[in-house]
Scaffold this motif. Structure first.
Motif, PDB file in Angstrom:
ATOM      1  N   GLY A 244      44.410 -38.032  34.131  1.00  0.00           N
ATOM      2  CA  GLY A 244      43.934 -36.719  34.843  1.00  0.00           C
ATOM      3  C   GLY A 244      44.121 -36.553  36.218  1.00  0.00           C
ATOM      4  O   GLY A 244      44.172 -35.767  36.835  1.00  0.00           O
ATOM      5  N   GLU A 245      43.300 -37.562  36.656  1.00  0.00           N
ATOM      6  CA  GLU A 245      43.263 -38.022  38.181  1.00  0.00           C
ATOM      7  C   GLU A 245      44.565 -38.332  39.002  1.00  0.00           C
ATOM      8  O   GLU A 245      44.661 -37.450  39.801  1.00  0.00           O
TER       9      GLU A 245
ATOM     10  N   ALA B 272      52.369 -42.097  35.913  1.00  0.00           N
ATOM     11  CA  ALA B 272      53.249 -43.091  36.592  1.00  0.00           C
ATOM     12  C   ALA B 272      52.185 -43.951  37.615  1.00  0.00           C
ATOM     13  O   ALA B 272      52.335 -45.108  37.752  1.00  0.00           O
ATOM     14  N   ARG B 273      51.364 -43.226  38.185  1.00  0.00           N
ATOM     15  CA  ARG B 273      50.630 -43.895  39.064  1.00  0.00           C
ATOM     16  C   ARG B 273      49.257 -44.622  38.536  1.00  0.00           C
ATOM     17  O   ARG B 273      48.619 -44.981  39.352  1.00  0.00           O
TER      18      ARG B 273
ATOM     19  N   GLY C  41      47.383 -30.153  32.311  1.00  0.00           N
ATOM     20  CA  GLY C  41      48.467 -29.596  33.238  1.00  0.00           C
ATOM     21  C   GLY C  41      49.390 -30.690  33.704  1.00  0.00           C
ATOM     22  O   GLY C  41      50.493 -30.522  33.920  1.00  0.00           O
ATOM     23  N   THR C  42      48.520 -31.689  34.465  1.00  0.00           N
ATOM     24  CA  THR C  42      49.550 -32.551  35.330  1.00  0.00           C
ATOM     25  C   THR C  42      50.470 -33.411  34.203  1.00  0.00           C
ATOM     26  O   THR C  42      51.581 -33.587  34.351  1.00  0.00           O
TER      27      THR C  42
ATOM     28  N   SER D  68      51.296 -32.915  31.238  1.00  0.00           N
ATOM     29  CA  SER D  68      52.555 -32.141  30.621  1.00  0.00           C
ATOM     30  C   SER D  68      53.873 -32.050  31.524  1.00  0.00           C
ATOM     31  O   SER D  68      54.792 -32.532  31.267  1.00  0.00           O
ATOM     32  N   ALA D  69      53.545 -31.813  33.077  1.00  0.00           N
ATOM     33  CA  ALA D  69      54.696 -31.562  33.665  1.00  0.00           C
ATOM     34  C   ALA D  69      55.251 -33.039  33.872  1.00  0.00           C
ATOM     35  O   ALA D  69      56.548 -33.051  33.775  1.00  0.00           O
ATOM     36  N   GLU D  70      54.450 -34.024  34.025  1.00  0.00           N
ATOM     37  CA  GLU D  70      55.001 -35.379  34.374  1.00  0.00           C
ATOM     38  C   GLU D  70      55.860 -35.936  33.011  1.00  0.00           C
ATOM     39  O   GLU D  70      56.947 -36.662  33.205  1.00  0.00           O
TER      40      GLU D  70
ATOM     41  N   ARG E 180      44.527 -25.791  41.166  1.00  0.00           N
ATOM     42  CA  ARG E 180      44.472 -27.283  41.776  1.00  0.00           C
ATOM     43  C   ARG E 180      45.223 -27.431  43.048  1.00  0.00           C
ATOM     44  O   ARG E 180      44.693 -28.154  43.708  1.00  0.00           O
TER      45      ARG E 180
ATOM     46  N   ALA F  18      58.169 -40.112  40.812  1.00  0.00           N
ATOM     47  CA  ALA F  18      57.872 -41.682  40.453  1.00  0.00           C
ATOM     48  C   ALA F  18      59.022 -42.096  39.719  1.00  0.00           C
ATOM     49  O   ALA F  18      59.214 -43.574  39.784  1.00  0.00           O
TER      50      ALA F  18
ATOM     51  N   THR G  89      58.134 -29.312  38.110  1.00  0.00           N
ATOM     52  CA  THR G  89      57.911 -30.637  37.874  1.00  0.00           C
ATOM     53  C   THR G  89      57.376 -31.277  39.222  1.00  0.00           C
ATOM     54  O   THR G  89      56.064 -31.792  38.948  1.00  0.00           O
TER      55      THR G  89
ATOM     56  N   ALA H  47      53.486 -30.344  40.473  1.00  0.00           N
ATOM     57  CA  ALA H  47      52.528 -30.947  39.537  1.00  0.00           C
ATOM     58  C   ALA H  47      52.418 -32.427  39.630  1.00  0.00           C
ATOM     59  O   ALA H  47      51.146 -33.029  39.730  1.00  0.00           O
ATOM     60  N   GLU H  48      53.447 -33.093  39.906  1.00  0.00           N
ATOM     61  CA  GLU H  48      53.436 -34.669  40.096  1.00  0.00           C
ATOM     62  C   GLU H  48      52.911 -34.950  41.466  1.00  0.00           C
ATOM     63  O   GLU H  48      52.044 -36.064  41.648  1.00  0.00           O
TER      64      GLU H  48
ATOM     65  N   GLN I   1      57.429 -23.727  33.291  1.00  0.00           N
ATOM     66  CA  GLN I   1      57.004 -24.702  32.893  1.00  0.00           C
ATOM     67  C   GLN I   1      56.936 -24.865  31.231  1.00  0.00           C
ATOM     68  O   GLN I   1      57.609 -25.361  30.510  1.00  0.00           O
TER      69      GLN I   1
ATOM     70  N   LEU J  49      59.261 -27.010  28.372  1.00  0.00           N
ATOM     71  CA  LEU J  49      58.765 -27.613  27.615  1.00  0.00           C
ATOM     72  C   LEU J  49      59.295 -27.506  26.347  1.00  0.00           C
ATOM     73  O   LEU J  49      59.559 -28.233  25.324  1.00  0.00           O
TER      74      LEU J  49
END
Lengths: 198, 198
Positions: free
Chosen positions: A17-18, A22-23, A105-106, A108-110, A169, B22, B106, B109-110, B166, B170
């Motif tokens: 979530g944070e 990937a990171r 949210g994050t 899903s997009a990623e 966000r 990423a 994308t 959000a990322e 988005q 999806l």
DNA sequence: TGCTTTTAGGACTCAAAAGTCCTATATTAT
DNA sequence: ATAATATAGGACTTTTGAGTCCTAAAAGCA
């Protein structure tokens, strides 16, 4: 038995979530979960990907529960429940202080583009929410105007909430979300027919 | 002089839209751009991050242009322009066949959490759109009901479009977007006062 | 023509992060 | 008590990907 497993899952949910999938490294997760040794992690999970998949699943259940509690509260009229649900989304975001927000949210997009399996799972979550809202709107069918299509409306509500969450966000400003929520509720009320009320 | 540079930028924009930041490697970009040798890439860009930052900036300009063309078309009434803008977003998504969509959803959000610099840039893009729409709503002020707050409404519109885009990605289903666009336009019309029309 | 700068390319270094191996300590069951 | 199994940990291998070095071919300029 699975206490450690859950601990890892929780830690991972926080981190994803944070920082996103990937990171977030497996080492990060291990550290946050308070275990040392990577093989220990791999004892519980086949791979990082498998873990990600499970986290999404759990997040889904969590959000679905949260939604269901409000959306199916029999003591309230359907449309009041819907308003309550919208407020609860705003509250959730405010709780996390914008940062992180729903770990959804994050993610899903990623992740949607990463793997077809992920995409389908996430789409399923969206579908779950829309379905719950749609059921509620169907229930309130006689209070709605004729041109209000429950399925379309439900999708609209979910999309707006998702977009609003992301925007909040991004701006690090929770008032954005509450403003949008206000308009969303106004919109819903425009789909109500006047007659029944009086 | 900068032909190669633009080529790289274009290739990167594509890839970032498809796979996110990423998961797009510099080598991927090099391959797509048709050059070999990494130093060649580093001749044009200081780092991958720098490139990402530029891609976002360019995407902003692109989208802003596209929006501005419709939103400032003097031959149409303000609210018709707004409807046209919404349609153009739907069309853009349909063009890319869902996949990729605006390389923006994308990315935002990322990358927002990755770096404060990115976050601010992206927030700026959102602000740009809201501002344009808000200006348009201000222009149409006398056609709107008294409780319609242009700034709040503009944010609502942007958030809904973002969320809808988005969701369409999806679900890999462009009709989702057009359904939401329909409701969005309906919503806007509920903020119009009846008097002026007749 | 010879000199400099831009464009190009291949081979390398370095760091991070996924995943494996092998060993040790609890826990439980017989 | 002891064999078996679940839990834990550290050190290692391997892969991937960012960024550098050093050389070569064009392109402009003298």
């Amino acid at each position: 038995m699975t206490a450690r497993r859950l601990q890892i899952l929780d830690a991972a949910a926080e981190l994803l979530g944070e920082k996103g999938y990937a990171r977030t490294s497996v080492d990060d997760i291990i550290e946050r979960a308070g275990l040392s040794g990577k093989s220990h992690f791999y004892h519980y999970f086949k791979s990082k990907e498998e873990l990600g998949y499970e986290v999404i699943g759990r997040q889904f259940d969590l959000m679905a529960d949260r939604g269901a509690t409000v959306l199916r509260d029999e003591s309230l009229a359907p449309l009041d429940r819907l308003a309550g649900f919208i407020d609860s989304v705003v509250a959730l975001q405010a709780e996390n202080g914008g940062k992180g927000g729903s770990p959804f949210g994050t993610l899903s997009a990623e992740m949607a583009d990463k793997d077809e399996r992920f995409r389908l799972r996430i789409a399923q979550v969206f579908r779950g929410w829309s379905a719950q809202i749609q059921a509620l709107l169907d229930e309130a069918h006689d209070q709605l105007t004729d041109d209000a299509d429950p399925q379309r409306l439900a999708r609209f509500i979910v999309a707006t909430l998702e977009g609003a969450t992301q925007m909040a966000r991004l701006k690090r400003d929770p008032t954005v979300l509450s403003g949008i929520a206000l308009d969303l509720k106004r919109f819903i009320s425009t789909n109500q027919r006047r007659t029944e009320t009086a």
